[in-house]
Design a protein around this motif. Structure first.
Motif, mmCIF file in Angstrom:
data_model
loop_
_atom_site.group_PDB
_atom_site.id
_atom_site.type_symbol
_atom_site.label_atom_id
_atom_site.label_comp_id
_atom_site.label_asym_id
_atom_site.label_seq_id
_atom_site.Cartn_x
_atom_site.Cartn_y
_atom_site.Cartn_z
ATOM 1 N N VAL A 1 -15.459 9.661 3.221
ATOM 2 C CA VAL A 1 -14.210 9.522 3.969
ATOM 3 C C VAL A 1 -14.107 8.087 4.464
ATOM 4 C CG1 VAL A 1 -14.148 11.932 4.709
ATOM 5 C CG2 VAL A 1 -15.274 10.237 6.162
ATOM 6 N N LEU A 2 -12.899 7.682 4.813
ATOM 7 C CA LEU A 2 -12.690 6.345 5.359
ATOM 8 C C LEU A 2 -12.811 6.419 6.879
ATOM 9 C CD1 LEU A 2 -11.933 3.374 4.840
ATOM 10 C CD2 LEU A 2 -9.526 4.054 5.052
ATOM 11 N N GLY B 1 -9.988 5.333 8.965
ATOM 12 C CA GLY B 1 -8.882 6.285 9.061
ATOM 13 C C GLY B 1 -9.068 7.251 10.221
ATOM 14 N N HIS C 1 -6.592 7.373 13.563
ATOM 15 C CA HIS C 1 -5.955 8.625 13.989
ATOM 16 C C HIS C 1 -6.213 8.915 15.460
ATOM 17 C CE1 HIS C 1 -4.525 12.772 13.785
ATOM 18 N NE2 HIS C 1 -5.613 13.101 14.471
ATOM 19 N N LEU D 1 -13.831 0.226 1.101
ATOM 20 C CA LEU D 1 -12.999 1.018 0.191
ATOM 21 C C LEU D 1 -13.524 1.027 -1.239
ATOM 22 C CD1 LEU D 1 -9.226 0.493 1.152
ATOM 23 C CD2 LEU D 1 -10.456 2.665 0.929
ATOM 24 N N ARG E 1 -14.479 4.475 -3.109
ATOM 25 C CA ARG E 1 -13.782 4.881 -4.329
ATOM 26 C C ARG E 1 -14.737 4.991 -5.509
ATOM 27 N NH1 ARG E 1 -8.564 0.868 -3.277
ATOM 28 N NH2 ARG E 1 -7.500 2.257 -1.774
ATOM 29 N N ASP F 1 -5.152 6.051 -9.392
ATOM 30 C CA ASP F 1 -4.396 6.759 -8.358
ATOM 31 C C ASP F 1 -5.070 8.074 -7.986
ATOM 32 O OD1 ASP F 1 -2.513 4.750 -8.284
ATOM 33 O OD2 ASP F 1 -1.093 5.769 -9.619
ATOM 34 N N LYS G 1 -8.007 7.346 -5.626
ATOM 35 C CA LYS G 1 -7.482 6.949 -4.320
ATOM 36 C C LYS G 1 -6.945 8.158 -3.562
ATOM 37 C CE LYS G 1 -6.164 2.265 -5.777
ATOM 38 N NZ LYS G 1 -5.029 1.340 -6.010
ATOM 39 N N ALA G 2 -6.257 9.046 -4.281
ATOM 40 C CA ALA G 2 -5.689 10.232 -3.644
ATOM 41 C C ALA G 2 -6.782 11.173 -3.144
ATOM 42 C CB ALA G 2 -4.772 10.962 -4.629
ATOM 43 N N LYS H 1 -8.240 9.688 0.046
ATOM 44 C CA LYS H 1 -7.267 9.885 1.123
ATOM 45 C C LYS H 1 -7.240 11.348 1.554
ATOM 46 C CE LYS H 1 -2.367 9.257 2.292
ATOM 47 N NZ LYS H 1 -1.020 8.853 1.794
ATOM 48 N N THR I 1 -10.188 12.209 3.730
ATOM 49 C CA THR I 1 -10.039 11.690 5.092
ATOM 50 C C THR I 1 -9.048 12.528 5.883
ATOM 51 O OG1 THR I 1 -10.526 9.468 4.244
ATOM 52 C CG2 THR I 1 -9.565 9.623 6.447
ATOM 53 N N GLU I 2 -7.948 12.882 5.261
ATOM 54 C CA GLU I 2 -6.941 13.702 5.941
ATOM 55 C C GLU I 2 -7.488 15.084 6.275
ATOM 56 O OE1 GLU I 2 -3.692 13.539 3.204
ATOM 57 O OE2 GLU I 2 -2.900 11.652 4.023
#
Length: 212
Positions: A38-39, A42, A46, A88, A92, A144, A147-148, A151, A154-155
């Motif tokens: 995870v980042l 981020g 948050h 990053l 990745r 992509d 990267k997704a 992300k 992390t979300e």
């Protein structure tokens, strides 16, 4: 067998220490670990926090403490040439070596040791290229899809209540930090404190809240 999700960011020396110590800390127990990058930045964004390395006195203490902890636990650790750095590309790369946002232990170990052993620049372009060639990722780290996935990791971590790394998640409980490994082991061993003690700690009311 218990299922543990180990959330990590290679920028964190505590995540490195916990990663290295985890097998010893849980020796003899039945468990499976998923390693999910995870980042960390981020999570900080948050929750409206600065990282430990962004607060000058805390930065000095953090580096001293992690070097001491490594020494005390017999874990090889050298600070990279500069820190913090942009993680990053490393995150990745880890995701690109696996599937569904996960990375295996060998990949994580290789990247952690790239950062925390040798004292070189973690984000040096030449070293990153060599690292990628050594790991031979299944997918393009710059794609992509990769990267997704990062992300999304992390979300989902934020949605599950994470605020820092390393965090081990098991049975809906979050164990944050290198020093939480003993607590994690106690839970997996069935320590009776978990239940009344765990729930009661979250019921303490806030006596004061700072204004914005």
């Amino acid at each position: 067998m218990k299922h543990i999700t180990f959330y990590l960011d290679f920028i964190s020396p505590y995540a490195y220490l916990a990663f290295e110590k985890l097998p010893e800390a849980l020796k003899g127990l039945s468990y499976h670990v998923d390693y999910r990058p995870v980042l960390f930045a981020g999570l900080l964004k948050h929750h409206g926090q600065l990282g430990p390395a962004e607060i000058a006195p805390k930065r000095d203490w953090t580096y001293r403490q992690v070097l001491w902890l490594a020494h005390a636990h017999g874990i090889p650790l050298e600070m990279p040439a500069s820190h913090p750095f942009h993680p990053l590309a490393l995150l990745r790369l880890a995701v690109a070596c696996g599937e569904n946002g996960l990375a295996n232990r060998y990949v994580c170990e290789t990247i952690f040791r790239h950062v925390w052993r040798g004292g070189a620049e973690a984000a040096d372009a030449g070293r990153l290229q060599e690292l990628q060639q050594a790991l031979v990722p299944q997918r393009d780290p710059g794609s992509d899809a990769v990267k997704a996935e990062l992300k999304g990791n992390t979300e989902q971590a934020i949605a599950d209540g994470l605020f820092g790394v390393p965090t081990c998640a098991v049975d809906g409980k979050l164990f944050w930090g290198f020093d939480a490994l003993a607590m994690l082991r106690a839970y997996l061993e069935g320590d009776g404190w978990f239940g009344p003690g765990w729930d009661a700690a979250a019921q303490v009311p806030a006596g004061i809240k700072r204004g914005g």
